[in-house]
Design an enzyme around this catalytic site. Structure first.
Site, mmCIF file in Angstrom:
data_model
loop_
_atom_site.group_PDB
_atom_site.id
_atom_site.type_symbol
_atom_site.label_atom_id
_atom_site.label_comp_id
_atom_site.label_asym_id
_atom_site.label_seq_id
_atom_site.Cartn_x
_atom_site.Cartn_y
_atom_site.Cartn_z
ATOM 1 N NE ARG A 237 45.379 45.337 43.138
ATOM 2 C CZ ARG A 237 44.345 44.893 43.859
ATOM 3 N NH1 ARG A 237 43.486 44.048 43.346
ATOM 4 N NH2 ARG A 237 44.183 45.299 45.113
ATOM 5 C CD GLU A 266 41.474 48.119 37.983
ATOM 6 O OE1 GLU A 266 41.005 48.534 39.050
ATOM 7 O OE2 GLU A 266 41.818 46.946 37.805
ATOM 8 C CG HIS A 285 38.986 46.169 40.878
ATOM 9 N ND1 HIS A 285 40.283 46.609 40.831
ATOM 10 C CD2 HIS A 285 38.939 45.275 41.905
ATOM 11 C CE1 HIS A 285 40.997 46.029 41.795
ATOM 12 N NE2 HIS A 285 40.186 45.212 42.464
HETATM 13 P P1 NAP Z 1 47.124 35.730 49.818
HETATM 14 O O1 NAP Z 1 46.347 34.858 50.737
HETATM 15 O O2 NAP Z 1 48.292 36.478 50.360
HETATM 16 O O3 NAP Z 1 47.593 34.838 48.570
HETATM 17 C C1 NAP Z 1 48.516 35.253 47.621
HETATM 18 C C2 NAP Z 1 49.230 34.019 47.070
HETATM 19 O O4 NAP Z 1 50.077 34.417 45.988
HETATM 20 C C3 NAP Z 1 50.114 33.304 48.097
HETATM 21 O O5 NAP Z 1 49.887 31.924 48.036
HETATM 22 C C4 NAP Z 1 51.517 33.663 47.645
HETATM 23 O O6 NAP Z 1 52.497 32.691 47.929
HETATM 24 C C5 NAP Z 1 51.330 33.764 46.157
HETATM 25 N N1 NAP Z 1 52.422 34.512 45.528
HETATM 26 C C6 NAP Z 1 52.979 35.678 45.928
HETATM 27 N N2 NAP Z 1 53.977 36.036 45.105
HETATM 28 C C7 NAP Z 1 54.069 35.054 44.173
HETATM 29 C C8 NAP Z 1 54.942 34.852 43.071
HETATM 30 N N3 NAP Z 1 55.894 35.725 42.771
HETATM 31 N N4 NAP Z 1 54.751 33.739 42.331
HETATM 32 C C9 NAP Z 1 53.792 32.857 42.660
HETATM 33 N N5 NAP Z 1 52.950 32.993 43.683
HETATM 34 C C10 NAP Z 1 53.087 34.085 44.452
HETATM 35 O O7 NAP Z 1 46.185 36.832 49.175
HETATM 36 P P2 NAP Z 1 44.628 36.719 48.778
HETATM 37 O O8 NAP Z 1 43.795 37.233 49.899
HETATM 38 O O9 NAP Z 1 44.366 35.377 48.244
HETATM 39 O O10 NAP Z 1 44.565 37.841 47.612
HETATM 40 C C11 NAP Z 1 45.320 37.695 46.433
HETATM 41 C C12 NAP Z 1 45.255 38.939 45.566
HETATM 42 O O11 NAP Z 1 43.971 39.042 44.954
HETATM 43 C C13 NAP Z 1 45.403 40.269 46.303
HETATM 44 O O12 NAP Z 1 46.765 40.606 46.503
HETATM 45 C C14 NAP Z 1 44.702 41.257 45.393
HETATM 46 O O13 NAP Z 1 45.637 41.839 44.490
HETATM 47 C C15 NAP Z 1 43.725 40.401 44.618
HETATM 48 N N6 NAP Z 1 42.307 40.689 44.980
HETATM 49 C C16 NAP Z 1 41.475 41.194 44.031
HETATM 50 C C17 NAP Z 1 40.134 41.412 44.329
HETATM 51 C C18 NAP Z 1 39.193 41.971 43.308
HETATM 52 O O14 NAP Z 1 38.314 42.722 43.665
HETATM 53 N N7 NAP Z 1 39.327 41.614 42.051
HETATM 54 C C19 NAP Z 1 39.659 41.151 45.619
HETATM 55 C C20 NAP Z 1 40.534 40.640 46.564
HETATM 56 C C21 NAP Z 1 41.868 40.420 46.230
HETATM 57 P P3 NAP Z 1 53.069 32.368 49.413
HETATM 58 O O15 NAP Z 1 52.051 31.448 50.012
HETATM 59 O O16 NAP Z 1 54.369 31.722 49.161
HETATM 60 O O17 NAP Z 1 53.161 33.677 50.122
HETATM 61 C C1 GLV Z 2 40.626 44.161 45.869
HETATM 62 O O1 GLV Z 2 41.066 44.190 44.753
HETATM 63 C C2 GLV Z 2 41.425 43.942 47.026
HETATM 64 O O2 GLV Z 2 42.652 43.825 46.895
HETATM 65 O O3 GLV Z 2 40.844 43.886 48.121
#
Ligand code: NAP
Ligand code: GLV
Ligand code: GLV
Length: 325
Positions: A237, A266, A285
């Site tokens: 983000r 955005e 995005h």
């Molecule tokens: P996820 O599986 O929940 O992974 C998030 C990771 O971040 C977890 O390992 C979590 O740790 C860690 N985390 C949370 N807070 C933290 C902190 N304060 N310091 C360090 N690490 C921390 O989520 P995901 O599916 O991989 O998605 C991650 C993020 O990508 C989403 O929240 C979204 O904002 C973004 N995203 C963007 C797009 C796009 O279109 N650009 C698409 C999809 C997602 P723990 O294991 O300890 O909980």
């Molecule tokens: C995209 O940014 C998502 O969080 O799915």
């Protein structure tokens, strides 16, 4: 009477078809979504909402939802929703984890390669008719092979990003709030403190959610710790990075480049100075923008919504505490 549902944009048909017979469905047809006032008006009439990550589902919006039972976000991130306020009102909040993991990691890796090897600059250079000769020093970039890659947030997408590096003999490091010993072994990735990761890695990719703890995680101090040849990739983000300082860092050469899919605001403003820099590759995005990921997300969003409306626990419930309210 069928429950009333509002969807803030036309999502792929597969999801909408799952709802058609079961709910009284209203879909916003604009390319740009309804503004907050309009969302408030709609929410006052409905039992279930399918929202996008760009819709501000804050306290005020939720308050208008007297009959609202579920907010099904068409995204994995849900920083656009005031989850605490929803929980207090007993409203379920759901997301779409997993459906877009590989698709988003693919984009993060594409941005990394494009930035390291200056693909966008090279494309423009060629099209603009600047290619006069094969040049020993023309458009030199950085090697992917044997570079060190640091992942911030080693969750689903962070791990998928790490896996994508396996053809490049990279040294892998991560910073995460919890330790992941099993993943460390599987992926041969080592845990570092944030400062160690920043000073060690050639490439740094952000994959944590936006929360109170991660907002502004990468600011002046952190960008100054990074190497001069470092490349920062952000598909998490925009607000995880201080964007004004990032501009300064890229302009003044504190780091070498950035690949950005997400921004503080955005859409990014046309006159944002980041867009004038050659060492930045940008995307609007589109992390999850593949046909199959978006279809799967639509299916999950519909399933989560229906579960919430039918009084079942949705598979991807974000606020378990709402079950008690
Ligand atoms: P996820 O599986 O929940 O992974 C998030 C990771 O971040 C977890 O390992 C979590 O740790 C860690 N985390 C949370 N807070 C933290 C902190 N304060 N310091 C360090 N690490 C921390 O989520 P995901 O599916 O991989 O998605 C991650 C993020 O990508 C989403 O929240 C979204 O904002 C973004 N995203 C963007 C797009 C796009 O279109 N650009 C698409 C999809 C997602 P723990 O294991 O300890 O909980
Ligand atoms: C995209 O940014 C998502 O969080 O799915
Ligand atoms: C480049 O094209 C080479 O042959 O080295």
């Amino acid at each position: 009477m069928k429950p009333k549902v509002f969807v803030t944009r036309r999502i792929p048909d597969k999801g909408l078809k799952m709802l058609e017979d079961k709910v009284d469905l209203k879909v916003w047809e604009g390319e740009v979504g309804p503004n907050k006032e309009r969302i408030i008006e709609e929410v006052a009439e409905i039992d279930g909402l399918i929202s996008l990550l760009s819709d501000p589902i804050d306290r005020e919006v939720l308050k208008a939802g007297e009959n609202l039972k579920v907010v099904s976000n068409y995204a994995v991130g849900y920083d656009n929703i005031d989850v605490d306020a929803a929980t207090k009102q007993g409203i379920y909040v759901t997301n779409t984890p997993g459906a877009l993991t590989d698709t988003t990691a693919d984009l993060a890796f594409a941005l990394l390669m494009a930035t390291a090897r200056r693909i966008v600059e090279a494309d423009k250079y060629t099209r603009d008719g600047n290619w006069k000769a094969w040049g020993p020093k023309l458009l030199l970039g950085q090697d992917m092979t044997n570079a060190s890659l640091g992942i911030i947030g080693l969750g689903k997408i962070g791990q998928a990003m790490a896996k994508r590096s396996s053809g490049f003999d990279m040294d892998l490091y991560y910073y995460n709030r919890s330790s992941k010993p099993k993943v460390e072994e599987e992926l041969n990735i080592n845990r570092l403190s944030l400062d160690e990761l920043l000073t060690t890695c050639d490439f740094i990719s952000l994959h944590c959610p936006l929360t109170a703890e991660t907002e502004g995680l990468i600011g002046e101090r952190e960008l100054k710790l990074m190497k001069e040849n470092a490349i920062l990739i952000n598909t998490a983000r925009g607000k995880v990075v201080d964007q004004d300082v990032l501009y300064q860092a890229l302009k003044e050469g504190w780091i070498a480049g950035a690949g950005l899919d997400v921004f503080e605001r955005e859409p990014i403003a046309d006159d944002n100075p980041l867009l004038e820099l050659d060492n930045v590759v940008v995307a609007p995005h589109i992390g999850s923008a593949s046909f199959s990921a978006r279809e799967k997300m639509a299916e999950m969003a519909a399933q989560n919504l229906l579960a919430g409306l039918e009084g079942r626990k949705p598979d991807n419930l974000v606020n378990e505490e709402a079950l008690e309210n």
